[in-house]
Design a protein around this motif. Structure first.
Motif, PDB file in Angstrom:
ATOM      1  N   PHE A   1      -0.688 -11.974  -0.247  1.00  0.00           N
ATOM      2  CA  PHE A   1       0.026 -11.091  -1.218  1.00  0.00           C
ATOM      3  C   PHE A   1      -0.939 -10.569  -2.060  1.00  0.00           C
ATOM      4  O   PHE A   1      -1.027  -9.324  -2.414  1.00  0.00           O
ATOM      5  CB  PHE A   1       1.228 -11.434  -1.698  1.00  0.00           C
ATOM      6  CG  PHE A   1       2.203 -10.712  -2.393  1.00  0.00           C
ATOM      7  CD1 PHE A   1       2.897  -9.975  -1.385  1.00  0.00           C
ATOM      8  CD2 PHE A   1       2.116 -10.297  -3.675  1.00  0.00           C
ATOM      9  CE1 PHE A   1       3.837  -8.967  -1.963  1.00  0.00           C
ATOM     10  CE2 PHE A   1       2.868  -9.494  -4.343  1.00  0.00           C
ATOM     11  CZ  PHE A   1       3.890  -8.764  -3.326  1.00  0.00           C
TER      12      PHE A   1
ATOM     13  N   LYS B   1       2.589  -3.708   0.798  1.00  0.00           N
ATOM     14  CA  LYS B   1       3.471  -4.802   0.252  1.00  0.00           C
ATOM     15  C   LYS B   1       4.471  -4.979   1.155  1.00  0.00           C
ATOM     16  O   LYS B   1       4.763  -6.454   1.457  1.00  0.00           O
ATOM     17  CB  LYS B   1       3.796  -4.607  -1.170  1.00  0.00           C
ATOM     18  CG  LYS B   1       2.831  -4.595  -2.199  1.00  0.00           C
ATOM     19  CD  LYS B   1       3.254  -4.681  -3.712  1.00  0.00           C
ATOM     20  CE  LYS B   1       3.904  -3.238  -3.904  1.00  0.00           C
ATOM     21  NZ  LYS B   1       2.610  -2.283  -4.254  1.00  0.00           N
TER      22      LYS B   1
ATOM     23  N   VAL C   1       5.061  -8.415   3.278  1.00  0.00           N
ATOM     24  CA  VAL C   1       6.511  -9.292   2.917  1.00  0.00           C
ATOM     25  C   VAL C   1       6.807  -9.609   4.422  1.00  0.00           C
ATOM     26  O   VAL C   1       7.165 -10.821   4.799  1.00  0.00           O
ATOM     27  CB  VAL C   1       7.193  -8.603   2.035  1.00  0.00           C
ATOM     28  CG1 VAL C   1       8.491  -9.401   2.144  1.00  0.00           C
ATOM     29  CG2 VAL C   1       6.681  -8.589   0.741  1.00  0.00           C
TER      30      VAL C   1
END
Length: 464
Positions: free
Chosen positions: A76, A395, A399
């Protein structure tokens, strides 16, 4: 000049090179690990069959845990830096990690180091982002370089290149392992070729690859316009672009109306959650089966060597080609949710047959039935990418990829233990388990399809 800039934004050369490298490495790793435990256990006759299977399985449990969990510390962060600084970060850093970490296998072969050294390789690979960050970066760049309506096909083309490279690499890997060796160090040339491909990918991604719309901050569907001797101009705002399209090409106008309709029909958080649940369940079914499949192939009754192991991997990569053709054809007349369900059903049917494979030909029949099983994940990614801005692709994909990675790590450990427990009773039990989970993964997509079909579409907009 403009065409040169366009081809520099293609991620396909990186995908092809990295997957060739990975195909060589995977075949080399399996055969090196098998030979290591053959040599280690040569004095214990009782360990030559079941004991060897358990030893190899335990190695892969630890290796997969490190490979899957270590990216959680960096994925991340790298995705955030990629979205804020430069999208290439999520590709270049993991590729450099692959290059360095996979040198460990070459050292194990040449210096006769203990096989446990490869645990350090898996940890290093994960700490530099691993496949989780790398593939999220590839998908982000592919999405930035495509329109909303054509994104499913754009992403499946990347999957096609991935599959073709894997197919060629897998076909060649077994022959290279058998026929090209340095002295008695089996696998030296194969692993060296793998490292050469990784080196090419690192150089290409750093010095050649160009990110489309870098710094544009828009939706990522087009690069900033350039005029007046190359001076950058600000991208057209949304209203100006809409007016230009509506007064121009009818086909572009139709595409704009459809894309706006998709925004009006943006799914709720519940639908997004259902996409995630379905993707995770399907990953569990696929990852579990794929993890124990190599062990299944090197034991009786098949007992395949490196050449046939390469053929088996090539048969698996053929599915990328048939899945691409499926998306190319189905996307013209079917909704994304329907394509996803077709892919899941295809995998479930094929893995059910795999549970009863006892002859070589039956393995390839099972693989043939799985011809559409790659469709679900890229199509789910495409559906999710249409709900966020281009600047957030990194992102959202990370995820999703982290969710798949975590579930894959847990699945790997569980399936390997189940395989060990059922090895003598029924070695295909894990495949029946994957069949059941694959069928269950269709349920959330069915709910999404029902919800979407019940929502009224704006005039001129087709949900299909």
């Amino acid at each position: 000049m403009e065409s040169c800039q366009m081809w520099r934004s293609w991620v396909e050369p990186v995908v092809a090179g990295a997957q060739m490298a990975s195909s060589f490495y995977d075949t080399g790793l399996l055969m090196v690990v098998k030979n290591y435990f053959n040599r280690t256990n040569s004095s214990a006759v009782a360990l030559t069959d079941k004991g060897q299977q358990i030893a190899i399985s335990n190695f892969y449990i630890i290796n997969n845990l490190l490979f899957g969990l270590c990216p959680l510390a960096s994925a991340f962060v790298l995705a955030w830096l990629g979205d804020r600084r430069h999208h290439k970060i999520t590709i270049c850093v993991p590729l450099f990690g692959y290059l360095v970490s996979r040198m460990f296998l070459l050292l194990v072969i040449l210096l006769d180091w203990p096989i446990e050294v490869l645990y350090g390789s898996a940890a290093l690979n994960g700490l530099t982002g691993g496949f989780t960050t790398y593939w999220a970066g590839i998908m982000a760049l592919g999405s930035l370089n495509s329109s909303g309506r054509g994104r499913s096909r754009r992403l499946i083309i990347i999957e096609l290149v991935y599959g073709l490279a894997g197919f060629i690499g897998s076909l060649a890997s077994g022959h290279i392992f058998v026929h090209f060796n340095v002295s008695y160090h089996h696998g030296t040339v194969l692993v060296s070729c793998s490292l050469a491909f990784y080196l090419f990918c690192v150089i290409y991604s750093i010095f050649v690859l160009k990110v489309p719309n870098e710094g544009g901050g828009g939706n990522g569907n087009s690069a900033p316009n350039q005029a007046n001797g190359g001076t950058n101009r600000r991208p057209l705002d949304e209203q100006t672009e809409r007016t230009r399209l509506l007064n121009g090409d009818p086909e572009q106008t139709s595409s704009l109306i459809r894309d706006e309709g998709q925004l009006l029909l943006a799914p709720s958080m519940a639908i997004i959650a259902l996409f995630f649940i379905s993707a995770v369940l399907y990953e569990v079914a696929v990852a579990g089966a794929v993890d124990v499949l190599p062990l299944f192939l090197i034991k009786k009754p098949l007992e395949w060597g490196p050449v046939y192991i390469g053929y088996s991997s090539a048969a698996g990569y053929m599915i990328f080609i048939t899945s691409f053709l499926g998306v190319f054809i189905f996307s013209r007349c079917l909704r994304d949710t329907t394509m996803i369900m077709i892919g899941m059903a295809s995998f479930s049917a094929g893995i059910f047959i795999m549970a009863f494979v006892r002859w070589d030909f039956l393995y390839f029949i099972a693989r043939a039935v799985m011809l559409f099983s790659i469709i679900p994940h890229p199509t789910i990614r495409s559906s999710l990418s249409k709900q966020v801005k281009g600047s957030s692709y990194g992102k959202i994909f990370v995820v999703l990829q982290l969710s798949l990675t975590i579930s894959g790590v847990i699945t790997s450990t569980a399936y390997n233990k189940i395989y060990q427990a059922t090895l003598e009773w029924f070695s295909g039990f894990c495949f029946l388990l994957s069949f059941a989970i694959g069928i269950i993964s269709i349920i959330p997509i069915s709910i999404i399809a029902c919800k979407m079909s019940s929502r009224p579409a704006p005039d001129g907009v087709s949900e299909g």
